[in-house]
Design an enzyme around this catalytic site. Structure first.
Site, PDB file in Angstrom:
ATOM      1  N   ASP A  12       0.874  -1.309  -0.262  1.00 38.73           N
ATOM      2  CA  ASP A  12       0.198   0.010   0.148  1.00 38.73           C
ATOM      3  C   ASP A  12       0.788   1.298   0.404  1.00 38.73           C
ATOM      4  OD1 ASP A  12      -2.307  -2.105   0.183  1.00 38.73           O
ATOM      5  OD2 ASP A  12      -3.223  -1.266   2.140  1.00 38.73           O
ATOM      6  N   ASP A  50      -4.783  -0.570  -1.827  1.00 42.46           N
ATOM      7  CA  ASP A  50      -6.238  -0.105  -1.642  1.00 42.46           C
ATOM      8  C   ASP A  50      -7.184  -0.047  -2.547  1.00 42.46           C
ATOM      9  OD1 ASP A  50      -6.831  -1.002   1.219  1.00 42.46           O
ATOM     10  OD2 ASP A  50      -6.661   1.226   1.773  1.00 42.46           O
ATOM     11  N   HIS A  52     -10.725   0.979  -2.725  1.00 47.93           N
ATOM     12  CA  HIS A  52     -12.444   0.932  -2.140  1.00 47.93           C
ATOM     13  C   HIS A  52     -12.913   1.667  -2.887  1.00 47.93           C
ATOM     14  CE1 HIS A  52     -10.686  -0.015   1.609  1.00 47.93           C
ATOM     15  NE2 HIS A  52     -10.469   0.666   2.431  1.00 47.93           N
ATOM     16  N   LYS A 112      -7.084  -4.622  -2.545  1.00 49.04           N
ATOM     17  CA  LYS A 112      -7.657  -5.341  -1.972  1.00 49.04           C
ATOM     18  C   LYS A 112      -8.799  -3.993  -0.881  1.00 49.04           C
ATOM     19  CE  LYS A 112      -4.227  -4.169   1.217  1.00 49.04           C
ATOM     20  NZ  LYS A 112      -4.647  -3.235   1.941  1.00 49.04           N
ATOM     21  N   CYS A 157      -1.357  -3.138   7.954  1.00 55.15           N
ATOM     22  CA  CYS A 157      -1.922  -3.444   7.018  1.00 55.15           C
ATOM     23  C   CYS A 157       0.078  -4.129   6.730  1.00 55.15           C
ATOM     24  CB  CYS A 157      -1.748  -2.929   5.010  1.00 55.15           C
ATOM     25  SG  CYS A 157      -3.948  -2.414   5.012  1.00 55.15           S
TER      26      CYS A 157
END
Length: 219
Positions: A12, A50, A52, A112, A157
């Site tokens: 990340d 990441d 989202h 993710k 993470c």
């Protein structure tokens, strides 16, 4: 000596987790140089990102009356609420520009947190601790046995990914000075306790770089 059964996972290293980002980790961009150095020493390099959707349920903005860093109960258990961050397709979700050499070296990017109703800290599992990302299988198909991890953030993470790696039967090592932590309410101390109990070891960047010469230049 490092072998083809080793892999590097860079966690990340995205704009929103670096200074000026929506969920900035203090000194987060300091991991970029070490990440590029590490990538030069591994034949197998994996990145996580990441990713989202807007309105993700881990965002405080999705919960009326709550603010970032409140804890709420989700169907899968306790969940820290975060500022909106790493929204798909935004500049904040992009990898830090300085990471380009490592991005070019990477063979796989694991995205993710893309399911709207569940967060995902670990590179291996969603936060329900049962839904896999598929990374473990990909690593096993490549013959990987030992995993080095670096990136952001140490206590979330990175720690979750390393602990899961160990529990899945991989040897897991965190290159801790190539990471930076959020450290909310003692979260870094708790993370170190948990990863040590799982059999994860902490090593230094110098230790890793001393093992052998770079496998390929990422300059």
């Amino acid at each position: 000596m490092r072998t083809d059964t080793d892999a590097l996972i860079l966690i990340d290293i995205q704009n929103d987790f670096c200074p000026g980002g929506a969920l900035a980790v203090a000194d987060g961009d300091a991991v970029v140089g070490p990440a590029n150095e590490l990538a030069a020493h591994f034949a197998t390099v994996i990145l996580t990102q990441d990713w989202h959707p807007a309105g993700h349920r881990s965002f405080a903005s999705a919960h009326a009356g709550h603010r970032p860093f409140d804890m709420v109960q989700m169907p899968y258990g306790p969940q820290m609420l975060w500022p909106d961050h790493c929204v798909q397709g935004t500049e904040g979700a992009a990898f830090h520009a300085g990471l380009a050499p490592a991005v070019d070296k990477a063979q796989l990017v694991v995205r993710k947190g893309f399911r709207p109703h569940i967060d995902s800290y670990s590179a291996f599992f969603e936060n329900d601790r049962v839904t896999p990302t598929g990374l473990a299988g990909a690593l096993r198909e490549r013959g990987v046995q030992r995993i080095y991890l670096a990136g952001l953030a140490t206590d979330y993470c990175v720690a979750y990914s390393a602990t899961d790696a160990a529990r899945l039967g991989f040897e897991a090592l965190i290159v801790e000075d190539a990471c930076r932590a959020i450290d909310l309410h003692g979260s870094l101390t708790a993370a170190r306790r948990d990863w040590t109990a799982a059999g994860v070891r902490s090593v230094s960047l110098a230790d890793v770089l001393a093992l052998d010469a770079p496998l390929a230049s990422v300059a």
